[in-house]
Write a protein that holds these residues in place. Sequence first.
Motif, short mmCIF file in Angstrom:
data_model
loop_
_atom_site.label_atom_id
_atom_site.label_comp_id
_atom_site.label_asym_id
_atom_site.label_seq_id
_atom_site.Cartn_x
_atom_site.Cartn_y
_atom_site.Cartn_z
N GLN A 1 -5.53 7.37 -6.40
CA GLN A 1 -5.53 6.98 -4.99
C GLN A 1 -6.87 7.28 -4.32
O GLN A 1 -7.32 6.55 -3.44
N LEU B 1 -6.58 2.17 0.34
CA LEU B 1 -5.16 1.86 0.47
C LEU B 1 -4.74 1.58 1.90
O LEU B 1 -3.56 1.64 2.24
N LEU C 1 -9.38 4.43 -4.25
CA LEU C 1 -8.90 3.14 -3.75
C LEU C 1 -8.87 3.12 -2.23
O LEU C 1 -8.65 4.14 -1.58
N ALA D 1 0.83 -1.20 0.00
CA ALA D 1 0.00 0.00 0.00
C ALA D 1 0.87 1.25 0.00
O ALA D 1 0.57 2.24 -0.68
N PRO E 1 -2.64 11.15 -7.39
CA PRO E 1 -3.63 11.38 -6.33
C PRO E 1 -5.06 11.06 -6.76
O PRO E 1 -5.85 10.53 -5.96
N LEU F 1 2.09 1.95 -3.51
CA LEU F 1 1.06 2.55 -4.35
C LEU F 1 0.86 4.02 -4.00
O LEU F 1 0.59 4.85 -4.88
N ARG F 2 1.00 4.39 -2.72
CA ARG F 2 0.87 5.80 -2.35
C ARG F 2 1.98 6.64 -2.97
O ARG F 2 1.79 7.82 -3.25
N LEU G 1 1.21 6.04 -7.43
CA LEU G 1 -0.04 6.38 -8.13
C LEU G 1 -0.35 7.87 -8.05
O LEU G 1 -0.08 8.52 -7.04
#
Length: 365
Positions: free
Chosen positions: A35, A40, A38, A23, A32, A26-27, A30
């Motif tokens: 995100q 997360l 999702l 997670a 904003p 991905l932060r 990805l």
Amino acid sequence: MSRTLRPHDALFRKVFSVPRHAAGLLRVALPPALQAVLDLEADGVRVLDPTHVGPRLRGTASDVVLEVRRRPSGVGERDEAGPPPALVVFAIEQQARDRRFTLLRLHTYNARLWERWLRANPKATRLPPVVPVIVHTGRRPWRSPTQFQALIDLPRGPGSDALRGLLPEYGCVLLDLAAADVTRTWLRGRAGDAVSETALEVLQAGSRPESVVLFDDWVERLGVLRREPGGASTLAAFLWYLLTVSPIEDARIIEAAEELPEPVEEEFMTGLERLRRAAREEGREAGREEGREAGREEGHQAGREEGREAGTRHALAATLHKLLHLRFGGVPAAAAMRIEAAPTPELERWIEGVLTAESLEALLG
């Protein structure tokens, strides 16, 4: 058949196969807007077996595959014919080299992921989004296309738009750790997870001279792993990676490894001794055999001297091969031929420079 992972692949999978750290990745990677749709949190992320793509592709499967729950939008989230694809799948590929047709391989992975989804959900009428993610850990910025149609020879002029509309049109998320704006300051604080951020730093700079200065800070930041279930083995993976690729003195890394819990420390030290013993034995045995063979062929003192020299050179070549496999993950055939033909002083010079060389090509010149 399973493949032997290169050091950076092994570290990447070890860290980012933990939902919390996945997670965090991905932060960082990805945009904003993506995100925002999702979940997360760690319990919203599920790590899949990366060999899901099928037996024929197991040797080249994605490094990490994640299912991430979507936040409910309240619109179009029901499908009477089957379960809705209320998740997003991320096929994450760690690339140490800029390869032009990486997106073509990821296109194959996408198709396999969708096939798996339909087998598990035979009544589904929609497919989940599958988003390719490339994490580039090479030294130079990524230059290959990140849009699939850029790989296709499309005509210009009348009719080109009609043809374009019949072809796949998708891109990928690129986290390029070699980009000028991806600095340590930029990385820190984006994930909300020190392990994720530090893993990306280590993959970015672990083989570079600055790792010598950063090592103590990395160890301190990774101290949070001591409080995580299974975290000690992840910390050991970081230390093993740095031991095999970085210019940091072995003694500093071993000192940090001595602070690991006893079972993990013992495993680390056993692996280290096994690696050293294998390198020594390979070099000694190759040297003895080469020396005996040369001595038998010559049958006199000159032959024995030549045998000893050949044995020494062969032992150095064997040691260099071992170091290059650990440092760069492999030795191309052309480079192997150069090593086998190189004189002793050249082999000694290459061995001395292997830990600080930016690439195999730079080392061999």
